[in-house]
Motif scaffolding. Structure first.
Motif, PDB file in Angstrom:
ATOM      1  N   HIS A 139      46.145  79.434  -2.938  1.00  0.00           N
ATOM      2  CA  HIS A 139      46.941  80.510  -2.341  1.00  0.00           C
ATOM      3  C   HIS A 139      47.118  80.275  -0.848  1.00  0.00           C
ATOM      4  CE1 HIS A 139      47.955  83.408  -5.397  1.00  0.00           C
ATOM      5  NE2 HIS A 139      46.762  83.252  -5.947  1.00  0.00           N
ATOM      6  N   SER A 140      46.090  79.791  -0.196  1.00  0.00           N
ATOM      7  CA  SER A 140      46.182  79.517   1.240  1.00  0.00           C
ATOM      8  C   SER A 140      47.199  78.419   1.521  1.00  0.00           C
ATOM      9  CB  SER A 140      44.822  79.100   1.797  1.00  0.00           C
ATOM     10  OG  SER A 140      43.883  80.113   1.616  1.00  0.00           O
ATOM     11  N   LEU A 141      47.176  77.372   0.707  1.00  0.00           N
ATOM     12  CA  LEU A 141      48.143  76.288   0.880  1.00  0.00           C
ATOM     13  C   LEU A 141      49.578  76.777   0.670  1.00  0.00           C
ATOM     14  CD1 LEU A 141      46.328  73.352  -0.935  1.00  0.00           C
ATOM     15  CD2 LEU A 141      46.679  73.619   1.516  1.00  0.00           C
ATOM     16  N   ARG A 142      49.775  77.582  -0.354  1.00  0.00           N
ATOM     17  CA  ARG A 142      51.126  78.104  -0.644  1.00  0.00           C
ATOM     18  C   ARG A 142      51.597  79.035   0.467  1.00  0.00           C
ATOM     19  NH1 ARG A 142      56.006  77.333  -1.803  1.00  0.00           N
ATOM     20  NH2 ARG A 142      57.036  78.985  -2.928  1.00  0.00           N
ATOM     21  N   ALA A 143      50.680  79.842   1.006  1.00  0.00           N
ATOM     22  CA  ALA A 143      51.050  80.733   2.103  1.00  0.00           C
ATOM     23  C   ALA A 143      51.474  79.936   3.326  1.00  0.00           C
ATOM     24  CB  ALA A 143      49.877  81.659   2.436  1.00  0.00           C
ATOM     25  N   ALA A 144      50.787  78.828   3.597  1.00  0.00           N
ATOM     26  CA  ALA A 144      51.157  77.984   4.729  1.00  0.00           C
ATOM     27  C   ALA A 144      52.539  77.369   4.514  1.00  0.00           C
ATOM     28  CB  ALA A 144      50.108  76.896   4.933  1.00  0.00           C
ATOM     29  N   GLU A 145      52.827  76.942   3.282  1.00  0.00           N
ATOM     30  CA  GLU A 145      54.151  76.392   2.977  1.00  0.00           C
ATOM     31  C   GLU A 145      55.238  77.437   3.178  1.00  0.00           C
ATOM     32  OE1 GLU A 145      53.984  75.029  -1.025  1.00  0.00           O
ATOM     33  OE2 GLU A 145      52.701  73.313  -0.570  1.00  0.00           O
ATOM     34  N   LEU A 146      54.981  78.657   2.726  1.00  0.00           N
ATOM     35  CA  LEU A 146      55.982  79.722   2.872  1.00  0.00           C
ATOM     36  C   LEU A 146      56.200  80.079   4.340  1.00  0.00           C
ATOM     37  CD1 LEU A 146      55.003  82.023  -0.115  1.00  0.00           C
ATOM     38  CD2 LEU A 146      57.026  80.572   0.087  1.00  0.00           C
ATOM     39  N   ARG A 147      55.133  80.080   5.131  1.00  0.00           N
ATOM     40  CA  ARG A 147      55.285  80.358   6.569  1.00  0.00           C
ATOM     41  C   ARG A 147      56.130  79.276   7.232  1.00  0.00           C
ATOM     42  NH1 ARG A 147      49.701  80.921   6.587  1.00  0.00           N
ATOM     43  NH2 ARG A 147      49.169  82.996   5.904  1.00  0.00           N
ATOM     44  N   ALA A 148      55.922  78.025   6.841  1.00  0.00           N
ATOM     45  CA  ALA A 148      56.711  76.929   7.413  1.00  0.00           C
ATOM     46  C   ALA A 148      58.187  77.060   7.023  1.00  0.00           C
ATOM     47  CB  ALA A 148      56.152  75.585   6.942  1.00  0.00           C
ATOM     48  N   GLU A 149      58.453  77.421   5.781  1.00  0.00           N
ATOM     49  CA  GLU A 149      59.839  77.621   5.342  1.00  0.00           C
ATOM     50  C   GLU A 149      60.489  78.772   6.107  1.00  0.00           C
ATOM     51  OE1 GLU A 149      60.485  78.009   1.147  1.00  0.00           O
ATOM     52  OE2 GLU A 149      59.046  76.420   0.702  1.00  0.00           O
ATOM     53  N   ALA A 150      59.746  79.846   6.308  1.00  0.00           N
ATOM     54  CA  ALA A 150      60.290  80.997   7.038  1.00  0.00           C
ATOM     55  C   ALA A 150      60.590  80.627   8.483  1.00  0.00           C
ATOM     56  CB  ALA A 150      59.308  82.163   6.977  1.00  0.00           C
ATOM     57  N   ALA A 151      59.720  79.856   9.102  1.00  0.00           N
ATOM     58  CA  ALA A 151      59.946  79.436  10.488  1.00  0.00           C
ATOM     59  C   ALA A 151      61.183  78.548  10.578  1.00  0.00           C
ATOM     60  CB  ALA A 151      58.717  78.713  11.017  1.00  0.00           C
ATOM     61  N   ALA A 152      61.359  77.648   9.622  1.00  0.00           N
ATOM     62  CA  ALA A 152      62.533  76.776   9.626  1.00  0.00           C
ATOM     63  C   ALA A 152      63.811  77.585   9.420  1.00  0.00           C
ATOM     64  CB  ALA A 152      62.401  75.719   8.540  1.00  0.00           C
ATOM     65  N   ARG A 161      64.302  80.721  10.294  1.00  0.00           N
ATOM     66  CA  ARG A 161      64.578  81.515  11.497  1.00  0.00           C
ATOM     67  C   ARG A 161      65.379  80.719  12.507  1.00  0.00           C
ATOM     68  NH1 ARG A 161      59.054  82.984  12.917  1.00  0.00           N
ATOM     69  NH2 ARG A 161      58.550  83.281  10.764  1.00  0.00           N
ATOM     70  N   HIS A 162      65.132  79.419  12.599  1.00  0.00           N
ATOM     71  CA  HIS A 162      65.852  78.592  13.569  1.00  0.00           C
ATOM     72  C   HIS A 162      67.296  78.355  13.153  1.00  0.00           C
ATOM     73  CE1 HIS A 162      62.324  77.939  15.914  1.00  0.00           C
ATOM     74  NE2 HIS A 162      61.646  77.519  14.858  1.00  0.00           N
ATOM     75  N   ARG A 163      67.595  78.473  11.868  1.00  0.00           N
ATOM     76  CA  ARG A 163      68.957  78.288  11.380  1.00  0.00           C
ATOM     77  C   ARG A 163      69.718  79.591  11.289  1.00  0.00           C
ATOM     78  NH1 ARG A 163      66.983  75.204   6.358  1.00  0.00           N
ATOM     79  NH2 ARG A 163      67.191  77.312   5.647  1.00  0.00           N
ATOM     80  N   ALA A 164      69.148  80.672  11.740  1.00  0.00           N
ATOM     81  CA  ALA A 164      69.762  81.990  11.569  1.00  0.00           C
ATOM     82  C   ALA A 164      71.122  82.051  12.262  1.00  0.00           C
ATOM     83  CB  ALA A 164      68.852  83.071  12.126  1.00  0.00           C
ATOM     84  N   VAL A 165      71.961  82.922  11.775  1.00  0.00           N
ATOM     85  CA  VAL A 165      73.297  83.128  12.330  1.00  0.00           C
ATOM     86  C   VAL A 165      73.165  83.742  13.719  1.00  0.00           C
ATOM     87  CG1 VAL A 165      75.456  84.377  11.984  1.00  0.00           C
ATOM     88  CG2 VAL A 165      74.192  83.480  10.023  1.00  0.00           C
ATOM     89  N   ARG A 166      74.048  83.345  14.588  1.00  0.00           N
ATOM     90  CA  ARG A 166      74.025  83.923  15.936  1.00  0.00           C
ATOM     91  C   ARG A 166      74.196  85.428  15.839  1.00  0.00           C
ATOM     92  NH1 ARG A 166      78.483  80.050  17.277  1.00  0.00           N
ATOM     93  NH2 ARG A 166      79.619  81.979  17.102  1.00  0.00           N
ATOM     94  N   PRO A 167      73.498  86.186  16.680  1.00  0.00           N
ATOM     95  CA  PRO A 167      73.580  87.652  16.588  1.00  0.00           C
ATOM     96  C   PRO A 167      75.005  88.188  16.752  1.00  0.00           C
ATOM     97  CG  PRO A 167      71.888  86.989  18.158  1.00  0.00           C
ATOM     98  CD  PRO A 167      72.587  85.750  17.709  1.00  0.00           C
ATOM     99  N   GLY A 168      75.795  87.606  17.609  1.00  0.00           N
ATOM    100  CA  GLY A 168      77.155  88.087  17.822  1.00  0.00           C
ATOM    101  C   GLY A 168      78.068  87.843  16.634  1.00  0.00           C
ATOM    102  N   ALA A 169      77.797  86.778  15.891  1.00  0.00           N
ATOM    103  CA  ALA A 169      78.646  86.442  14.752  1.00  0.00           C
ATOM    104  C   ALA A 169      78.553  87.507  13.669  1.00  0.00           C
ATOM    105  CB  ALA A 169      78.256  85.077  14.190  1.00  0.00           C
ATOM    106  N   ARG A 170      77.369  88.034  13.450  1.00  0.00           N
ATOM    107  CA  ARG A 170      77.198  89.067  12.421  1.00  0.00           C
ATOM    108  C   ARG A 170      77.952  90.336  12.814  1.00  0.00           C
ATOM    109  NH1 ARG A 170      71.368  89.948  10.275  1.00  0.00           N
ATOM    110  NH2 ARG A 170      71.963  88.054   9.219  1.00  0.00           N
TER     111      ARG A 170
END
Length: 61
Positions: free
Chosen positions: A11-24, A26-35
């Protein structure tokens, strides 16, 4: 190592993988003005559709 320790470790390993995916993601998120621009574009489109003059309906003979 008991079964519960292995289970907790997995579970700890999977949680770390999910945190890494979430961080990646966030960096690809749409610009705030575009939304906001997209939202107002959809509002404008909706208002144009609502205020469009209606066409006369042709009834079959």
């Amino acid at each position: 190592m008991s079964f519960s320790d292995v289970h907790l470790h997995l579970h700890s390993l999977r949680a770390a993988e999910l945190r890494a995916e979430a961080a990646a993601h966030r960096h690809r998120a749409v610009r705030p003005g575009a939304r906001a621009r997209l939202g107002w574009l959809l509002v404008e489109l909706g208002l144009r559709l609502v205020n469009r003059p209606s066409r006369p309906r042709i009834r079959p003979v």
